[in-house]
Motif scaffolding. Structure first.
Motif, PDB file in Angstrom:
ATOM      1  N   ALA A 164     -15.581 -16.505 -28.560  1.00 18.53           N
ATOM      2  CA  ALA A 164     -16.249 -15.273 -28.168  1.00 18.53           C
ATOM      3  C   ALA A 164     -15.948 -14.978 -26.707  1.00 18.53           C
ATOM      4  O   ALA A 164     -16.315 -15.770 -25.833  1.00 18.53           O
ATOM      5  N   PRO A 165     -15.283 -13.874 -26.391  1.00 15.71           N
ATOM      6  CA  PRO A 165     -15.028 -13.556 -24.986  1.00 15.71           C
ATOM      7  C   PRO A 165     -16.328 -13.247 -24.270  1.00 15.71           C
ATOM      8  O   PRO A 165     -17.215 -12.587 -24.811  1.00 15.71           O
ATOM      9  N   VAL A 166     -16.470 -13.736 -23.050  1.00 13.92           N
ATOM     10  CA  VAL A 166     -17.702 -13.515 -22.295  1.00 13.92           C
ATOM     11  C   VAL A 166     -17.413 -12.647 -21.082  1.00 13.92           C
ATOM     12  O   VAL A 166     -16.381 -12.788 -20.433  1.00 13.92           O
ATOM     13  N   VAL A 167     -18.320 -11.724 -20.795  1.00 19.76           N
ATOM     14  CA  VAL A 167     -18.280 -10.989 -19.541  1.00 19.76           C
ATOM     15  C   VAL A 167     -18.903 -11.843 -18.443  1.00 19.76           C
ATOM     16  O   VAL A 167     -18.413 -11.914 -17.327  1.00 19.76           O
ATOM     17  N   GLY A 168     -20.001 -12.517 -18.797  1.00 18.25           N
ATOM     18  CA  GLY A 168     -20.654 -13.464 -17.905  1.00 18.25           C
ATOM     19  C   GLY A 168     -21.238 -14.600 -18.724  1.00 18.25           C
ATOM     20  O   GLY A 168     -21.394 -14.476 -19.946  1.00 18.25           O
ATOM     21  N   TRP A 169     -21.569 -15.718 -18.079  1.00 19.69           N
ATOM     22  CA  TRP A 169     -22.112 -16.855 -18.809  1.00 19.69           C
ATOM     23  C   TRP A 169     -22.978 -17.690 -17.864  1.00 19.69           C
ATOM     24  O   TRP A 169     -22.845 -17.619 -16.650  1.00 19.69           O
ATOM     25  N   GLY A 200     -14.211 -17.425 -20.976  1.00 15.83           N
ATOM     26  CA  GLY A 200     -14.168 -16.459 -19.878  1.00 15.83           C
ATOM     27  C   GLY A 200     -13.699 -17.104 -18.594  1.00 15.83           C
ATOM     28  O   GLY A 200     -13.138 -18.204 -18.593  1.00 15.83           O
ATOM     29  N   LEU A 201     -13.957 -16.442 -17.498  1.00 19.89           N
ATOM     30  CA  LEU A 201     -13.522 -16.902 -16.188  1.00 19.89           C
ATOM     31  C   LEU A 201     -14.630 -17.697 -15.497  1.00 19.89           C
ATOM     32  O   LEU A 201     -15.823 -17.406 -15.670  1.00 19.89           O
ATOM     33  N   GLN A 202     -14.239 -18.671 -14.704  1.00 22.36           N
ATOM     34  CA  GLN A 202     -15.218 -19.454 -13.962  1.00 22.36           C
ATOM     35  C   GLN A 202     -16.019 -18.568 -13.005  1.00 22.36           C
ATOM     36  O   GLN A 202     -17.224 -18.766 -12.808  1.00 22.36           O
ATOM     37  N   VAL A 203     -15.378 -17.572 -12.433  1.00 22.09           N
ATOM     38  CA  VAL A 203     -16.047 -16.696 -11.490  1.00 22.09           C
ATOM     39  C   VAL A 203     -17.134 -15.856 -12.156  1.00 22.09           C
ATOM     40  O   VAL A 203     -17.996 -15.286 -11.484  1.00 22.09           O
ATOM     41  N   ALA A 204     -17.120 -15.782 -13.483  1.00 22.33           N
ATOM     42  CA  ALA A 204     -18.118 -15.006 -14.215  1.00 22.33           C
ATOM     43  C   ALA A 204     -19.404 -15.788 -14.471  1.00 22.33           C
ATOM     44  O   ALA A 204     -20.312 -15.283 -15.134  1.00 22.33           O
ATOM     45  N   MET A 218     -24.019 -20.395 -26.962  1.00 24.43           N
ATOM     46  CA  MET A 218     -22.746 -20.931 -27.398  1.00 24.43           C
ATOM     47  C   MET A 218     -22.844 -22.456 -27.513  1.00 24.43           C
ATOM     48  O   MET A 218     -23.651 -23.099 -26.840  1.00 24.43           O
ATOM     49  N   ASP A 219     -22.008 -23.034 -28.353  1.00 25.19           N
ATOM     50  CA  ASP A 219     -21.937 -24.493 -28.434  1.00 25.19           C
ATOM     51  C   ASP A 219     -21.168 -25.069 -27.252  1.00 25.19           C
ATOM     52  O   ASP A 219     -21.390 -26.223 -26.858  1.00 25.19           O
ATOM     53  N   ALA A 220     -20.256 -24.285 -26.703  1.00 23.62           N
ATOM     54  CA  ALA A 220     -19.477 -24.702 -25.534  1.00 23.62           C
ATOM     55  C   ALA A 220     -19.019 -23.463 -24.790  1.00 23.62           C
ATOM     56  O   ALA A 220     -18.914 -22.378 -25.367  1.00 23.62           O
ATOM     57  N   ILE A 221     -18.773 -23.632 -23.514  1.00 20.64           N
ATOM     58  CA  ILE A 221     -18.173 -22.595 -22.680  1.00 20.64           C
ATOM     59  C   ILE A 221     -16.865 -23.149 -22.133  1.00 20.64           C
ATOM     60  O   ILE A 221     -16.825 -24.273 -21.616  1.00 20.64           O
ATOM     61  N   VAL A 222     -15.786 -22.382 -22.244  1.00 19.25           N
ATOM     62  CA  VAL A 222     -14.481 -22.791 -21.727  1.00 19.25           C
ATOM     63  C   VAL A 222     -14.004 -21.753 -20.724  1.00 19.25           C
ATOM     64  O   VAL A 222     -14.016 -20.547 -20.996  1.00 19.25           O
ATOM     65  N   THR A 223     -13.615 -22.238 -19.549  1.00 15.88           N
ATOM     66  CA  THR A 223     -13.002 -21.387 -18.536  1.00 15.88           C
ATOM     67  C   THR A 223     -11.690 -22.034 -18.103  1.00 15.88           C
ATOM     68  O   THR A 223     -11.306 -23.092 -18.610  1.00 15.88           O
TER      69      THR A 223
END
Length: 233
Positions: A164-169, A200-204, A218-223
């Motif tokens: 899932a693409p994230v705008v922010g997290w 998404g991006l770490q900066v987000a 989410m189960d995980a976040i990947v940047t």
């Protein structure tokens, strides 16, 4: 993912692209589940924060976004290998990039070559759960809702892994998307529930999205800098 919102922009209208869409519709909050003033305040804050983060992402040079996409692809390989050992036979859903999102199409071609089945989200009915349609390199694509290319035909499948693409997290694994609620609606009804990775991006990263009852972690976040387990795991 071409702009999925057609004639609407990132802060107007209710139209929502299948990769997490666009603006919060008036019926999106359950009246009995949350204080209405709180819901209104959170929706207003999210709208402003979404606009800020989208502008920040769009301002990044194309080369920076490309490097981030390559780094995310490597992080995804590490995460999936650690969890599953092999991706052969896995059904993985992703997205067609829009709005300066990370472009993982090259990675999708690679996982398809390694035996995974790839699907893309498709809006069949507005404001309803998504379906996931089989995709492979070179398959016939048509313009779907909000002008997003989608597979013209092929079977609908339930993914084992959903990106899932994230705008922010935030650190709890909650994602700020485009606001239409498509992925939350979809995850609420998918059975069996897939392993869900926000990408998404770490900066987000933000301190919190102020999660509401309808939000699903989410189960995980990947940047581009690594991965972390979310509270949905």
């Amino acid at each position: 993912m071409t702009d999925p919102d057609g004639p609407k922009d990132a802060i107007g209208g209710y139209a929502s692209p299948p990769c997490l869409a666009h603006e919060i519709g008036p019926a999106y909050f359950e009246p009995l589940a949350v204080d209405q003033q709180q819901a209104t305040n959170v929706a207003r804050w999210r709208k402003a924060e979404r606009a800020r983060l989208l502008a920040q992402r769009s301002a990044l040079p194309v080369a920076v976004r490309h490097e981030a996409s390559e780094a995310v692809a490597e992080q995804l390989d590490r995460l999936l290998t650690a969890r599953y050992g092999s991706i052969d036979g896995l059904t993985i859903s992703a997205w067609w990039p829009i709005k300066a999102e990370l472009n993982l199409r090259h990675w999708l071609e690679g996982v398809a070559a390694r035996g995974a089945r790839v699907t893309l989200p498709v809006v069949v009915t507005p404001a309803a759960p998504l379906v996931f349609r089989f995709w492979m390199p070179g398959c016939r694509m048509v313009q779907g809702f909000w002008k997003i290319p989608v597979p013209a035909d092929g079977p609908e499948m339930v993914p084992d892994v959903t990106l899932a693409p994230v705008v922010g997290w935030d650190d709890a694994g909650f994602r700020l998307g485009y606001g239409g609620g498509y992925f939350d609606r979809t995850l609420a009804v998918l059975r069996p529930r897939p392993f869900v990775i926000g990408v998404g991006l770490q900066v987000a990263r933000i301190p919190t999205i102020f999660p509401q009852p309808h939000d699903i972690a989410m189960d995980a976040i990947v940047t581009e800098t690594g991965s972390q387990t979310g509270s949905g795991a």
